[in-house]
Write an enzyme that holds these catalytic residues in place. Structure first.
Site, PDB file in Angstrom:
ATOM      1  N   GLY A  11       0.827  -1.197   0.000  1.00  0.00           N
ATOM      2  CA  GLY A  11       0.000   0.000   0.000  1.00  0.00           C
ATOM      3  C   GLY A  11       0.861   1.247   0.000  1.00  0.00           C
ATOM      4  O   GLY A  11       1.974   1.254  -0.518  1.00  0.00           O
ATOM      5  N   CYS A  12       0.375   2.284   0.616  1.00  0.00           N
ATOM      6  CA  CYS A  12       1.071   3.567   0.688  1.00  0.00           C
ATOM      7  C   CYS A  12       2.463   3.393   1.281  1.00  0.00           C
ATOM      8  O   CYS A  12       2.617   2.845   2.373  1.00  0.00           O
ATOM      9  CB  CYS A  12       0.247   4.514   1.568  1.00  0.00           C
ATOM     10  SG  CYS A  12       1.119   5.993   2.081  1.00  0.00           S
ATOM     11  N   PHE A  13       3.485   3.863   0.583  1.00  0.00           N
ATOM     12  CA  PHE A  13       4.839   3.670   1.098  1.00  0.00           C
ATOM     13  C   PHE A  13       5.127   4.476   2.348  1.00  0.00           C
ATOM     14  O   PHE A  13       5.980   4.110   3.142  1.00  0.00           O
ATOM     15  CB  PHE A  13       5.923   3.848   0.040  1.00  0.00           C
ATOM     16  CG  PHE A  13       5.926   5.089  -0.799  1.00  0.00           C
ATOM     17  CD1 PHE A  13       5.470   6.308  -0.361  1.00  0.00           C
ATOM     18  CD2 PHE A  13       6.436   5.017  -2.098  1.00  0.00           C
ATOM     19  CE1 PHE A  13       5.511   7.438  -1.166  1.00  0.00           C
ATOM     20  CE2 PHE A  13       6.491   6.138  -2.921  1.00  0.00           C
ATOM     21  CZ  PHE A  13       6.018   7.349  -2.436  1.00  0.00           C
ATOM     22  N   TRP A  14       4.412   5.561   2.575  1.00  0.00           N
ATOM     23  CA  TRP A  14       4.607   6.313   3.826  1.00  0.00           C
ATOM     24  C   TRP A  14       4.287   5.422   5.024  1.00  0.00           C
ATOM     25  O   TRP A  14       4.944   5.480   6.053  1.00  0.00           O
ATOM     26  CB  TRP A  14       3.695   7.530   3.891  1.00  0.00           C
ATOM     27  CG  TRP A  14       3.866   8.562   2.837  1.00  0.00           C
ATOM     28  CD1 TRP A  14       4.980   8.815   2.077  1.00  0.00           C
ATOM     29  CD2 TRP A  14       2.887   9.506   2.416  1.00  0.00           C
ATOM     30  NE1 TRP A  14       4.740   9.843   1.220  1.00  0.00           N
ATOM     31  CE2 TRP A  14       3.466  10.289   1.407  1.00  0.00           C
ATOM     32  CE3 TRP A  14       1.570   9.756   2.803  1.00  0.00           C
ATOM     33  CZ2 TRP A  14       2.773  11.324   0.778  1.00  0.00           C
ATOM     34  CZ3 TRP A  14       0.885  10.784   2.174  1.00  0.00           C
ATOM     35  CH2 TRP A  14       1.487  11.561   1.174  1.00  0.00           C
ATOM     36  N   CYS A  15       3.244   4.616   4.856  1.00  0.00           N
ATOM     37  CA  CYS A  15       2.757   3.785   5.963  1.00  0.00           C
ATOM     38  C   CYS A  15       3.647   2.581   6.215  1.00  0.00           C
ATOM     39  O   CYS A  15       3.891   2.221   7.366  1.00  0.00           O
ATOM     40  CB  CYS A  15       1.327   3.346   5.674  1.00  0.00           C
ATOM     41  SG  CYS A  15       0.213   4.753   5.404  1.00  0.00           S
TER      42      CYS A  15
END
Length: 179
Positions: A11-15
């Site tokens: 999913g979102c790479f920030w997460c």
């Protein structure tokens, strides 16, 4: 033993970056793009869903401290590997659950982990194992996003703390020690 790398898309790479930065034995986590056709893709292009890339992280780790298998356990526990081309409200192939093995050993371990999880969860795992094509680091402002920008971002505040809580609850013995 020399450091190794693992490339994971959940999913979102920030997460996913925020989770792995807290793991003992991990020296670096870089957000980036992999698995697509566009050369030097930008965040805007990848988010558009037309490049074929996944938002991913490249984890540099010391296998004497944390194994590749441990990283896979954390990866599967801190995202939903049963959602096809999405994580929560992030929808599209760029948010797919995927593993990009860097050698035959990593590929064999990833395949075995997916088989075991499918046995436990009734065949619901949709995580793919894909060739490790060219890695493109994300733009600088995406790196270490949780620490620099994420705690002011409502999306990150909704998604990252529950992932970190799951990490801290389930993998206490794998956390970096507080200074």
């Amino acid at each position: 033993m020399a450091e190794q790398q693992a490339i994971l898309a959940g999913g979102c790479f920030w997460c996913t970056e925020a989770v792995f930065l807290d793991v003992a034995g991990v020296s670096e986590v870089e957000s980036g793009y992999i698995g697509g056709d566009t050369v030097n893709p930008t965040y805007k292009q990848v988010c558009g869903g037309d490049t074929g890339h996944a938002e991913a992280i490249r984890v540099t780790f010391d296998p004497a401290v944390v194994s590749y298998g441990d990283l896979l356990d954390i990866f599967f526990a801190t995202h939903d590997p049963t959602q096809l081309n999405r994580q929560g409200n992030d929808v599209g192939t760029q948010y797919r659950s995927a593993i990009f093995p860097l050698d035959e050993s990593q590929e064999a371990e990833a395949r075995a982990k997916i088989v075991a999880l499918n046995d436990e969860q009734g065949g619901r795992i949709v995580t793919t194992i894909e060739p490790a094509t060219t890695w493109y680091p994300a733009e600088d402002y995406h790196q270490d996003y949780w620490a620099t920008e994420g705690q002011r971002n409502p999306y990150c505040m909704a998604v990252i703390p529950p992932k970190l809580q799951k990490l801290r609850k389930s993998f206490q013995n794998r956390l970096k020690q507080e200074a």
